[in-house]
Design an enzyme around this catalytic site. Structure first.
Site, PDB file in Angstrom:
ATOM      1  N   CYS A  94     -10.923  -3.046  -3.937  1.00 39.56           N
ATOM      2  CA  CYS A  94      -9.897  -4.401  -4.308  1.00 39.56           C
ATOM      3  C   CYS A  94     -10.671  -5.481  -4.916  1.00 39.56           C
ATOM      4  O   CYS A  94     -10.250  -6.005  -6.062  1.00 39.56           O
ATOM      5  CB  CYS A  94      -8.760  -4.637  -3.140  1.00 39.56           C
ATOM      6  SG  CYS A  94      -7.794  -3.320  -2.948  1.00 39.56           S
ATOM      7  N   GLU A  96       0.212   5.546   0.672  1.00 39.51           N
ATOM      8  CA  GLU A  96      -0.427   6.127   1.193  1.00 39.51           C
ATOM      9  C   GLU A  96       0.043   7.813   0.664  1.00 39.51           C
ATOM     10  O   GLU A  96       1.039   7.850   0.246  1.00 39.51           O
ATOM     11  CB  GLU A  96      -0.558   6.172   2.547  1.00 39.51           C
ATOM     12  CG  GLU A  96      -1.163   4.788   2.978  1.00 39.51           C
ATOM     13  CD  GLU A  96      -1.339   4.669   4.433  1.00 39.51           C
ATOM     14  OE1 GLU A  96      -0.945   5.534   5.299  1.00 39.51           O
ATOM     15  OE2 GLU A  96      -1.986   3.845   4.885  1.00 39.51           O
ATOM     16  N   CYS A 150      -4.276   0.548  -2.507  1.00 36.67           N
ATOM     17  CA  CYS A 150      -4.065  -0.717  -1.507  1.00 36.67           C
ATOM     18  C   CYS A 150      -3.256  -1.894  -2.397  1.00 36.67           C
ATOM     19  O   CYS A 150      -2.755  -1.403  -3.522  1.00 36.67           O
ATOM     20  CB  CYS A 150      -5.218  -1.365  -1.315  1.00 36.67           C
ATOM     21  SG  CYS A 150      -6.709  -0.849  -0.629  1.00 36.67           S
ATOM     22  N   CYS A 192     -10.378  -5.023   0.726  1.00 36.54           N
ATOM     23  CA  CYS A 192     -11.493  -4.073   0.763  1.00 36.54           C
ATOM     24  C   CYS A 192     -12.187  -4.061  -0.470  1.00 36.54           C
ATOM     25  O   CYS A 192     -11.942  -4.582  -1.578  1.00 36.54           O
ATOM     26  CB  CYS A 192     -10.950  -2.417   0.791  1.00 36.54           C
ATOM     27  SG  CYS A 192     -10.330  -1.949  -0.656  1.00 36.54           S
ATOM     28  N   ASN A 226       0.683  -1.047  -0.067  1.00 31.32           N
ATOM     29  CA  ASN A 226      -0.045  -0.074  -0.027  1.00 31.32           C
ATOM     30  C   ASN A 226       0.808   1.378  -0.297  1.00 31.32           C
ATOM     31  O   ASN A 226       1.949   1.264   0.556  1.00 31.32           O
ATOM     32  CB  ASN A 226      -1.036  -0.053   1.367  1.00 31.32           C
ATOM     33  CG  ASN A 226      -0.470  -0.431   2.568  1.00 31.32           C
ATOM     34  OD1 ASN A 226       0.353  -1.078   2.573  1.00 31.32           O
ATOM     35  ND2 ASN A 226      -1.063   0.416   3.486  1.00 31.32           N
ATOM     36  N   GLU A 252      -3.113  -4.771  -2.928  1.00 33.21           N
ATOM     37  CA  GLU A 252      -3.537  -5.668  -4.014  1.00 33.21           C
ATOM     38  C   GLU A 252      -3.816  -5.115  -5.227  1.00 33.21           C
ATOM     39  O   GLU A 252      -3.356  -5.512  -6.243  1.00 33.21           O
ATOM     40  CB  GLU A 252      -5.080  -6.042  -3.508  1.00 33.21           C
ATOM     41  CG  GLU A 252      -5.283  -6.983  -2.129  1.00 33.21           C
ATOM     42  CD  GLU A 252      -5.210  -6.018  -1.025  1.00 33.21           C
ATOM     43  OE1 GLU A 252      -4.922  -5.051  -0.947  1.00 33.21           O
ATOM     44  OE2 GLU A 252      -6.153  -6.332  -0.114  1.00 33.21           O
TER      45      GLU A 252
HETATM   46  N1  THU Z   1      -5.233  -1.528   2.581  1.00 35.67           N
HETATM   47  C1  THU Z   1      -4.632  -2.277   1.778  1.00 35.67           C
HETATM   48  O1  THU Z   1      -3.757  -2.040   1.366  1.00 35.67           O
HETATM   49  N2  THU Z   1      -5.634  -3.189   1.203  1.00 35.67           N
HETATM   50  C2  THU Z   1      -6.889  -3.547   1.401  1.00 35.67           C
HETATM   51  O2  THU Z   1      -7.383  -4.378   1.052  1.00 35.67           O
HETATM   52  C3  THU Z   1      -7.401  -2.621   2.521  1.00 35.67           C
HETATM   53  C4  THU Z   1      -6.437  -1.405   2.986  1.00 35.67           C
HETATM   54  C5  THU Z   1      -4.280  -0.215   2.970  1.00 35.67           C
HETATM   55  C6  THU Z   1      -4.774   1.138   2.617  1.00 35.67           C
HETATM   56  C7  THU Z   1      -4.297   2.088   3.457  1.00 35.67           C
HETATM   57  O3  THU Z   1      -2.879   2.434   3.185  1.00 35.67           O
HETATM   58  C8  THU Z   1      -4.319   1.275   4.901  1.00 35.67           C
HETATM   59  O4  THU Z   1      -4.455  -0.143   4.267  1.00 35.67           O
HETATM   60  C9  THU Z   1      -5.290   1.447   5.583  1.00 35.67           C
HETATM   61  O5  THU Z   1      -6.489   1.414   5.105  1.00 35.67           O
END
Ligand code: THU
Length: 128
Positions: A90, A45, A54, A87, A43, A56
Site C-alpha cells: 500500500c 479477501e 487492502c 503495509c 479490505n 487503502e
Molecule cells: N490489510 C489492509 O487492508 N491494509 C493493510 O495495510 C494491511 C492489511 C488487510 C489485508 C487482509 O485482508 C487483512 O488486512 C490481513 O492481512
C-alpha cells in the site's frame, strides 16, 4: 476537528463492510481529496488468499476511478488496540500518486497516530 470526525466515522463504516472471513482482520480507509471529496475502501479477501486487497488500495483506486489524483489525507481504521500502519504494498501504491499524503491511523479506542507517506516509505520504487 469536525472534518476529521466525519472521516473517522466514514472509515468505521467502511471497516464494517470489510470482507475478511479468513483473517478476521477488518480495515476501513477513507481518502479526502484536495477537491474535498471523500472515497472509502475496505479490505476484500479471497479464498485464493493472494488475491486479497487492502482497504487503502481500494480507497485510492476508488478515487482514481472518479478522476481524482490530488489527496489531502488518508484515514485508516481498525478496531484493535494497536495501531496498524499501511503495509508495504500500500505504501508503494500510495507513493505512485503522492509524496505528501498525511496518514491518520485510528485504533479501536479512537486513539490517533499521525504519520505521512514520506515517513512510511522514504524511498519509493520509480521508473525514471
Ligand atoms: N490489510 C489492509 O487492508 N491494509 C493493510 O495495510 C494491511 C492489511 C488487510 C489485508 C487482509 O485482508 C487483512 O488486512 C490481513 O492481512
Amino acid at each position: 476537528m469536525q472534518d476529521m470526525e466525519k472521516l473517522i466515522r466514514l472509515a468505521k463504516k467502511a471497516h464494517q463492510n470489510a470482507y475478511a472471513p479468513y483473517s478476521k482482520f477488518k480495515v476501513g480507509a477513507v481518502l479526502l481529496t484536495k477537491a474535498g471529496n471523500i472515497y472509502s475502501g475496505c479490505n476484500v479477501e479471497n479464498a485464493s488468499y493472494g488475491l486479497s486487497i487492502c482497504a487503502e488500495r481500494v480507497a485510492m483506486s476508488n478515487a482514481i476511478t472518479n478522476g481524482e489524483k490530488e489527496f489531502e489525507n488518508l484515514v485508516v481504521y481498525t478496531d484493535r488496540k494497536e495501531f496498524f500502519l499501511p503495509c508495504g504494498a500500500c505504501r508503494q501504491f500510495i507513493s505512485e500518486f503522492t509524496d505528501e499524503l498525511k496518514i491518520i491511523i485510528v485504533n479501536g479506542m479512537d486513539k490517533i497516530k499521525i504519520t505521512n507517506i514520506k515517513e512510511l516509505l522514504p524511498e519509493k520504487f520509480k521508473l525514471s
